[in-house]
Design an enzyme around this catalytic site. Structure first.
Site, mmCIF file in Angstrom:
data_model
loop_
_atom_site.group_PDB
_atom_site.id
_atom_site.type_symbol
_atom_site.label_atom_id
_atom_site.label_comp_id
_atom_site.label_asym_id
_atom_site.label_seq_id
_atom_site.Cartn_x
_atom_site.Cartn_y
_atom_site.Cartn_z
ATOM 1 N N CYS A 1 5.394 -6.018 1.309
ATOM 2 C CA CYS A 1 5.704 -4.590 1.247
ATOM 3 C C CYS A 1 5.177 -3.869 2.493
ATOM 4 O O CYS A 1 5.670 -4.094 3.587
ATOM 5 C CB CYS A 1 5.134 -3.991 -0.050
ATOM 6 S SG CYS A 1 5.900 -2.422 -0.515
ATOM 7 N N TYR A 2 4.161 -3.037 2.362
ATOM 8 C CA TYR A 2 3.579 -2.371 3.526
ATOM 9 C C TYR A 2 3.113 -3.403 4.552
ATOM 10 O O TYR A 2 3.220 -3.186 5.761
ATOM 11 C CB TYR A 2 2.410 -1.489 3.084
ATOM 12 C CG TYR A 2 1.643 -0.842 4.218
ATOM 13 C CD1 TYR A 2 2.133 0.290 4.863
ATOM 14 C CD2 TYR A 2 0.412 -1.356 4.630
ATOM 15 C CE1 TYR A 2 1.433 0.883 5.914
ATOM 16 C CE2 TYR A 2 -0.298 -0.773 5.677
ATOM 17 C CZ TYR A 2 0.213 0.355 6.312
ATOM 18 O OH TYR A 2 -0.486 0.929 7.347
ATOM 19 N N HIS B 1 7.310 -7.280 -4.308
ATOM 20 C CA HIS B 1 6.035 -7.768 -4.819
ATOM 21 C C HIS B 1 6.239 -9.054 -5.636
ATOM 22 O O HIS B 1 6.646 -8.999 -6.802
ATOM 23 C CB HIS B 1 5.371 -6.705 -5.698
ATOM 24 C CG HIS B 1 4.893 -5.513 -4.936
ATOM 25 N ND1 HIS B 1 3.687 -5.480 -4.290
ATOM 26 C CD2 HIS B 1 5.486 -4.311 -4.705
ATOM 27 C CE1 HIS B 1 3.541 -4.306 -3.693
ATOM 28 N NE2 HIS B 1 4.618 -3.579 -3.921
ATOM 29 N N SER C 1 -27.359 -7.804 -21.478
ATOM 30 C CA SER C 1 -26.760 -6.634 -22.120
ATOM 31 C C SER C 1 -26.206 -6.961 -23.496
ATOM 32 O O SER C 1 -25.915 -6.071 -24.282
ATOM 33 C CB SER C 1 -25.622 -6.088 -21.250
ATOM 34 O OG SER C 1 -24.543 -7.009 -21.230
ATOM 35 N N GLY C 2 -26.018 -8.256 -23.761
ATOM 36 C CA GLY C 2 -25.363 -8.655 -25.001
ATOM 37 C C GLY C 2 -23.891 -8.940 -24.784
ATOM 38 O O GLY C 2 -23.185 -9.350 -25.700
ATOM 39 N N GLY C 3 -23.425 -8.730 -23.537
ATOM 40 C CA GLY C 3 -22.033 -9.005 -23.220
ATOM 41 C C GLY C 3 -21.850 -10.409 -22.665
ATOM 42 O O GLY C 3 -22.817 -11.135 -22.415
ATOM 43 N N VAL C 4 -20.600 -10.778 -22.452
ATOM 44 C CA VAL C 4 -20.262 -12.111 -21.975
ATOM 45 C C VAL C 4 -20.814 -12.350 -20.568
ATOM 46 O O VAL C 4 -21.387 -13.409 -20.277
ATOM 47 C CB VAL C 4 -18.724 -12.307 -21.967
ATOM 48 C CG1 VAL C 4 -18.350 -13.630 -21.328
ATOM 49 C CG2 VAL C 4 -18.179 -12.234 -23.387
ATOM 50 N N ASP C 5 -20.683 -11.357 -19.685
ATOM 51 C CA ASP C 5 -21.020 -11.558 -18.281
ATOM 52 C C ASP C 5 -22.496 -11.884 -18.075
ATOM 53 O O ASP C 5 -22.845 -12.886 -17.443
ATOM 54 C CB ASP C 5 -20.635 -10.310 -17.471
ATOM 55 C CG ASP C 5 -19.203 -9.895 -17.713
ATOM 56 O OD1 ASP C 5 -18.384 -10.768 -18.044
ATOM 57 O OD2 ASP C 5 -18.899 -8.696 -17.577
ATOM 58 N N SER C 6 -23.372 -11.029 -18.598
ATOM 59 C CA SER C 6 -24.800 -11.261 -18.385
ATOM 60 C C SER C 6 -25.260 -12.521 -19.108
ATOM 61 O O SER C 6 -26.157 -13.225 -18.638
ATOM 62 C CB SER C 6 -25.616 -10.054 -18.855
ATOM 63 O OG SER C 6 -25.479 -9.840 -20.245
ATOM 64 N N THR C 7 -24.632 -12.824 -20.247
ATOM 65 C CA THR C 7 -25.020 -14.018 -21.001
ATOM 66 C C THR C 7 -24.652 -15.292 -20.246
ATOM 67 O O THR C 7 -25.444 -16.232 -20.169
ATOM 68 C CB THR C 7 -24.344 -14.009 -22.388
ATOM 69 O OG1 THR C 7 -24.745 -12.833 -23.088
ATOM 70 C CG2 THR C 7 -24.749 -15.231 -23.197
ATOM 71 N N GLU D 1 3.919 -10.910 -6.770
ATOM 72 C CA GLU D 1 2.770 -11.125 -7.641
ATOM 73 C C GLU D 1 2.906 -10.509 -9.031
ATOM 74 O O GLU D 1 2.148 -10.862 -9.944
ATOM 75 C CB GLU D 1 1.489 -10.591 -6.971
ATOM 76 C CG GLU D 1 1.394 -9.082 -6.841
ATOM 77 C CD GLU D 1 2.069 -8.507 -5.599
ATOM 78 O OE1 GLU D 1 1.762 -7.364 -5.227
ATOM 79 O OE2 GLU D 1 2.912 -9.208 -4.998
ATOM 80 N N LYS E 1 -12.887 -11.967 -15.146
ATOM 81 C CA LYS E 1 -13.392 -12.113 -16.512
ATOM 82 C C LYS E 1 -12.955 -13.425 -17.169
ATOM 83 O O LYS E 1 -13.765 -14.111 -17.796
ATOM 84 C CB LYS E 1 -12.894 -10.935 -17.370
ATOM 85 C CG LYS E 1 -13.580 -10.815 -18.718
ATOM 86 C CD LYS E 1 -14.950 -10.208 -18.558
ATOM 87 C CE LYS E 1 -15.596 -9.928 -19.887
ATOM 88 N NZ LYS E 1 -16.827 -9.121 -19.737
ATOM 89 N N GLY F 1 0.827 -1.200 0.000
ATOM 90 C CA GLY F 1 0.000 0.000 0.000
ATOM 91 C C GLY F 1 0.860 1.248 0.000
ATOM 92 O O GLY F 1 2.068 1.184 0.267
#
Length: 536
Positions: free
Chosen positions: A93-94, A182, A237-243, A184, A391, A62
């Site tokens: 780190c922090y 870090h 919505s026509g997007g991947v997520d809602s579909t 990651e 995603k 942070g």
């Protein structure tokens, strides 16, 4: 309503977020090892941590200093709880500095601040690195101004930077560990090896985070939540997520799911026709299309502030869903009980302020109408089956659900649509029409060049400026459009895509010659951070 973390067939690694821009990457890296990980605020109450029953807790980095009075910290009693319950703790780190200071060590402002790539040398046999790494030097990504100068009792320094600063510490008997760099980020090439060793060899974590298990568990959760006679509305919505969310819920409850696709007047070129065809022919989802473009554009007239746009759009969507629900009630003889949304984990993370920011509301980077701005008196309860997924995980889930791969590979499209890609008033002039044509040329050119799958997201932006140009031997004073294309893994960080000059030249010519009202094309070459992917 979302996946219950306790039901996952994996130990939980919990990340306490102290505001590092890399915090989400820790979550992603750990999940890539098939270990379930979650990220919550570093200042969460102790009960929020203990209720999740994590096997490992990671304290993130942070921008803060442990010396400032209001610096964020874990709750009182956390270290005692962790030690009493055999929970492993890793400070990064922090997080390392927090661990050192709270356990009685000393952290000072460093004489030589270390930022960027740095060589670190493993000095002794350790749990973190093993015996074989002693004397080994590795490149890591440092980002700190303070440094630990006196360790708490029982801790050993197991690695130092080339400048002599503490780089890794541990007290295996108490199960406390720390890294000043870090692991990651990709700039630390051996970072994943260190995380893998720490989780599996040191902590003995079991891996069981698979999309197949997630699918099975999500279906159970939905079936247990939605009553046998309850009906559910899904906003597509026509997007991947809602579909993917709709397909998942449909698999769980069948015909009691009722999908609605809203044309809000802010869709891309021929989006309505293309999306409806996919829903009906490929996905076999029952979808009602509602044309509400006039309703949305009327409410948006004169609005230039992006946050106001998002809130207006969110409010109108909910209003339409309520009306759709009332019509459905007349048809079914009973009310629908739930609304499905494709909220993702990055939406949730980005809508929560980092500890120590001084902000307590949910609009830090951008508000999302699917995680914020819902009315308190909304009649429908939410189902968000993807709320803990990134995603790429949603795409994996969609593949298991037999959603067409071509659809799963679609670039993300924001819920507010072109409203956040037309800077300023979306109803002024023919901005939306121009943007649709420009965007279509840009995206089709990317597909024709075979680049679409190499890019996370690409789109055009309508800028609220005009420039002087020469077209057809005539002086013009026309619009400027920007092209944006980025690469990313999860949308939380992104880098701009490096197109060849010839490609950009060809696209710019096609746009200026093919779209009336445009005489200048620019490219956005900023990464995230410092920018966001979308412009508003």
């Amino acid at each position: 309503m979302a996946l219950d973390p306790k039901a996952v067939k994996s130990d939980l690694v919990l990340i306490l977020d102290y505001g590092s821009q890399y915090t989400h990457l820790i979550t992603r890296r750990i999940r890539s090892l098939n270990v379930f990980s979650l990220c919550i605020s570093g200042t969460s109450p102790l009960s929020a941590i203990t209720d999740l029953k994590p096997s490992v807790v990671i304290l993130s980095g942070g921008p803060h200093s442990v010396h400032t009075p209001d610096s964020p910290s874990f709750p009182e009693g956390f270290l005692h709880w962790a030690e009493s319950n055999g929970v492993f703790v890793l400070g990064i780190c922090y997080g390392l500095q927090l661990l050192v200071q709270r356990l009685g060590g000393e952290v000072r402002i460093g004489n030589k601040q270390e930022y960027g790539r740095m060589d670190v040398n493993v000095q002794r046999e350790s749990a973190l690195f093993g015996a074989e790494k002693v004397g080994h030097s590795q490149v890591v990504w440092m980002s700190h101004g303070d440094e630990a100068v006196k360790l708490p009792e029982g801790f050993d320094v197991v690695a130092r930077s080339e400048q002599g600063a503490v780089a890794a510490i541990e007290n295996p008997s108490r199960k406390f560990f720390g890294l000043q760099y870090h692991p990651e980020v990709t700039h630390t090439p051996e970072g994943m090896d260190t995380l893998r060793r720490f989780l599996f060899d040191v902590c003995g974590v079991s891996a069981g985070w698979t999309m197949e298990d997630v699918l099975d568990e999500e279906i159970k959760v939905i079936k247990n939540t939605v009553g046998e006679d309850d009906h559910v509305i899904c906003a597509l919505s026509g997007g991947v997520d809602s579909t993917v969310a709709a397909t998942l819920v449909h698999k769980a409850i069948g015909d009691r799911l009722h999908c609605v696709f809203v044309d809000n007047g802010l869709l891309r070129y021929k989006e309505r026709e293309r999306v409806m065809e996919t829903f009906e022919k490929n996905l076999h989802l029952p979808v009602t299309c509602v044309d509400a473009s006039n309703q949305f554009l009327t409410e948006l007239k004169g609005v230039t502030d992006p946050e106001k746009k998002r809130k207006i759009i969110g409010k109108e969507f909910i209003s339409i869903f309520d009306v759709f629900g009332q019509e459905l009630e007349q048809k079914l003889g009973k009310k629908a009980s739930y609304l499905v949304q494709g909220t993702l984990y990055p939406d949730v993370i980005e809508s929560c302020p980092p500890p120590g920011s001084g902000r307590t509301h949910s609009h830090t980077i951008k508000s999302h109408h699917n995680v914020g701005g819902l009315p308190k008196d909304m009649k429908l309860k939410l189902i968000e089956p993807l709320k803990l997924l990134f995603k790429d995980e949603v795409r994996q889930l969609g593949k298991i659900l037999d959603v067409p791969e071509s659809f799963l590979k679609r670039h993300p499209f924001p819920g507010p649509g072109l409203a956040v890609r037309v800077l300023g008033d979306v109803t002024e002039g023919n901005a939306l029409e121009i943007l649709r044509e420009v965007d279509e040329i840009f995206i089709q050119s990317i597909k024709d060049a075979g680049l679409y799958d190499s890019i996370w997201q690409a789109f055009a932006v309508f800028l609220p400026v005009r420039s002087v140009g020469v077209q057809g031997d005539q002086r013009t004073h026309s619009h400027v459009v920007a092209l944006r294309a980025v690469t990313s893994q999860d949308g939380m960080t992104a880098d701009w895509y490096y197109f060849e000059h010839k490609f950009l030249d060809d696209v710019a010519r096609k746009i200026c010659n093919g779209v009336r009202g445009v005489n200048r094309v620019v490219q956005d070459i900023t990464s995230k951070p410092p920018s966001t992917i979308e412009w508003e």
